[in-house]
Design an enzyme around this catalytic site. Structure first.
Site, mmCIF file in Angstrom:
data_model
loop_
_atom_site.group_PDB
_atom_site.id
_atom_site.type_symbol
_atom_site.label_atom_id
_atom_site.label_comp_id
_atom_site.label_asym_id
_atom_site.label_seq_id
_atom_site.Cartn_x
_atom_site.Cartn_y
_atom_site.Cartn_z
ATOM 1 N N ASN A 8 0.868 -1.182 0.000
ATOM 2 C CA ASN A 8 0.000 0.000 0.000
ATOM 3 C C ASN A 8 0.904 1.231 0.000
ATOM 4 O OD1 ASN A 8 -1.818 2.035 0.440
ATOM 5 N ND2 ASN A 8 -2.425 1.394 2.489
ATOM 6 N N TRP A 9 0.992 1.851 -1.162
ATOM 7 C CA TRP A 9 1.909 2.996 -1.299
ATOM 8 C C TRP A 9 1.340 4.271 -0.663
ATOM 9 C CZ3 TRP A 9 4.036 2.784 -7.070
ATOM 10 C CH2 TRP A 9 4.897 1.681 -7.190
ATOM 11 N N LYS A 10 0.079 4.250 -0.278
ATOM 12 C CA LYS A 10 -0.560 5.430 0.324
ATOM 13 C C LYS A 10 -0.337 6.659 -0.573
ATOM 14 C CE LYS A 10 -0.158 3.188 4.754
ATOM 15 N NZ LYS A 10 -0.082 3.251 6.201
ATOM 16 N N HIS A 106 -9.510 1.190 4.826
ATOM 17 C CA HIS A 106 -8.238 1.391 5.534
ATOM 18 C C HIS A 106 -8.457 2.359 6.706
ATOM 19 C CE1 HIS A 106 -4.131 2.467 6.454
ATOM 20 N NE2 HIS A 106 -3.762 1.389 5.792
ATOM 21 N N GLU A 108 -6.831 4.747 7.768
ATOM 22 C CA GLU A 108 -6.584 6.165 7.458
ATOM 23 C C GLU A 108 -7.789 6.785 6.748
ATOM 24 O OE1 GLU A 108 -2.855 5.419 5.544
ATOM 25 O OE2 GLU A 108 -1.990 4.916 7.491
ATOM 26 N N GLU A 184 -5.291 -4.959 10.370
ATOM 27 C CA GLU A 184 -4.254 -3.961 10.643
ATOM 28 C C GLU A 184 -4.594 -3.210 11.939
ATOM 29 O OE1 GLU A 184 -2.163 -2.576 6.808
ATOM 30 O OE2 GLU A 184 -4.022 -1.460 6.933
ATOM 31 N N GLY A 190 2.718 2.142 10.961
ATOM 32 C CA GLY A 190 3.748 3.182 10.897
ATOM 33 C C GLY A 190 4.405 3.506 12.226
ATOM 34 N N SER A 228 3.514 -2.181 10.398
ATOM 35 C CA SER A 228 4.951 -2.253 10.693
ATOM 36 C C SER A 228 5.588 -3.596 10.314
ATOM 37 C CB SER A 228 5.214 -1.936 12.174
ATOM 38 O OG SER A 228 4.839 -0.602 12.464
ATOM 39 N N GLY A 249 3.011 -1.128 4.270
ATOM 40 C CA GLY A 249 3.050 0.292 3.945
ATOM 41 C C GLY A 249 4.477 0.726 3.638
ATOM 42 N N GLY A 250 5.146 1.290 4.642
ATOM 43 C CA GLY A 250 6.486 1.876 4.460
ATOM 44 C C GLY A 250 7.469 0.971 3.742
HETATM 45 P P1 13P Z 1 3.171 0.329 7.662
HETATM 46 O O1 13P Z 1 3.657 -0.972 7.078
HETATM 47 O O2 13P Z 1 3.932 1.515 7.211
HETATM 48 O O3 13P Z 1 3.039 0.218 9.159
HETATM 49 O O4 13P Z 1 1.682 0.550 7.093
HETATM 50 C C1 13P Z 1 0.763 -0.482 7.168
HETATM 51 C C2 13P Z 1 -0.428 -0.099 6.395
HETATM 52 O O5 13P Z 1 -1.176 0.784 6.774
HETATM 53 C C3 13P Z 1 -0.683 -0.821 5.143
HETATM 54 O O6 13P Z 1 -1.972 -0.587 4.685
#
Ligand code: 13P
Length: 273
Positions: A8-10, A106, A108, A184, A190, A228, A249-250
């Site tokens: 997920n590149w956000k 998600h 967010e 999640e 994050g 994470s 994510g990251g």
């Molecule tokens: P991180 O891997 O950066 O914690 O993000 C997880 C995420 O929200 C994937 O959708």
């Protein structure tokens, strides 16, 4: 069970040029660094990338001849096709861009866009109407975790599936094929903090049982862990048979770490075969 690792590149990367560079790293690594007879090349672990909407068509086109799938991060709640909904992007437009899946729910989006139960039922329906698979994201906040409300919160979030099926029972077969759940915990996203593998495993078992009751499937639903996940902890998550992959994510913003995570799930799957 088919393993999945989804990036997920956000709202990243900043420019098209950075997108190209990341995709080139990814595709080159997949083509050249993976010997033809390894589990990764046999596609045991499916890979998917969810770029920002503005990059969706370019990423889909670039990945067309690879084994990597492309997903949107969201779709419009208001219409599956077209309409006067400024700023929205519909399931049909996403499918037309070449993407075959979408993330939904998600944390967010729940937090910053007030994505509600009602809107998620509509989005699920629109996605399936356009033949898009759905990665439904669920998870509890830190306070809910501290108050031991994880399963209660998850049950409420999963009830979008039950409500959708109450409205459109004919979608039951699509859901059994085109639904992935991503667990999640919001407090793990994050932050570098992660639940124990045992906690995740128990929660996934609960999710699989709950979804099986809704969809009346005996075969378990794919349930990914997100929050994470990195090169260092992926092996431990991958070793648990209840954890079918990761939503990353990251660490998905670098080909090296994303593919290392994918490889952890490949290795674990190979050992389980
Ligand atoms: P991180 O891997 O950066 O914690 O993000 C997880 C995420 O929200 C994937 O959708």
């Amino acid at each position: 069970m088919q393993a999945w690792v989804i990036g997920n590149w956000k709202q990243n990367p900043a420019t098209s040029r950075d997108v190209d560079a990341l995709l080139n790293d990814l595709v080159t690594a997949l083509e050249t660094q993976v010997p033809a007879d390894t589990a990764l090349s046999k596609n045991r672990c499916k890979l998917m990338i969810a770029p920002s909407c503005i990059h969706l068509a370019a990423v889909s086109t670039r990945l067309k001849d690879s084994s990597v799938l492309c997903a949107a991060q969201n779709i419009s709640e208001h219409s599956a096709s077209t309409g006067a909904y400024t700023g929205d992007c519909s399931a049909q437009q996403v499918a037309d861009s070449g993407a075959t899946w979408t993330l939904l729910g998600h944390s967010e989006r729940r937090q910053y866009h007030k994505e509600s139960h009602h809107s998620l039922v509509k989005k699920l329906s629109h996605a399936l109407a356009q033949n898009l698979g759905v990665v439904l994201c669920i998870g509890e906040t830190q306070t809910q975790y501290d108050d031991k409300q994880t399963l209660e919160v998850i049950d409420t979030q999963l009830s979008v599936i039950k409500d959708l099926l109450a409205q459109q029972p004919e979608l039951v077969s699509s859901l059994s094929e085109q639904l992935i759940i991503a667990y999640e915990p919001v407090w793990a996203i994050g932050t570098g903090k992660v639940p124990t593998v045992e906690e995740v495993s128990k929660t996934h078992e609960h999710i699989k049982q709950t979804v099986a009751e809704f969809t009346k499937t005996t075969e378990g639903t794919t349930v990914l862990y997100g929050g994470s996940v990195n090169m260092a902890n992926a092996d431990a998550f991958a070793a648990d048979p209840m954890i079918d992959g990761a939503l990353v994510g990251g660490a998905s913003l670098k080909a090296e770490s994303f593919l290392a995570i994918a490889n952890a799930f490949n290795q674990a799957n190979t050992e389980l075969v």
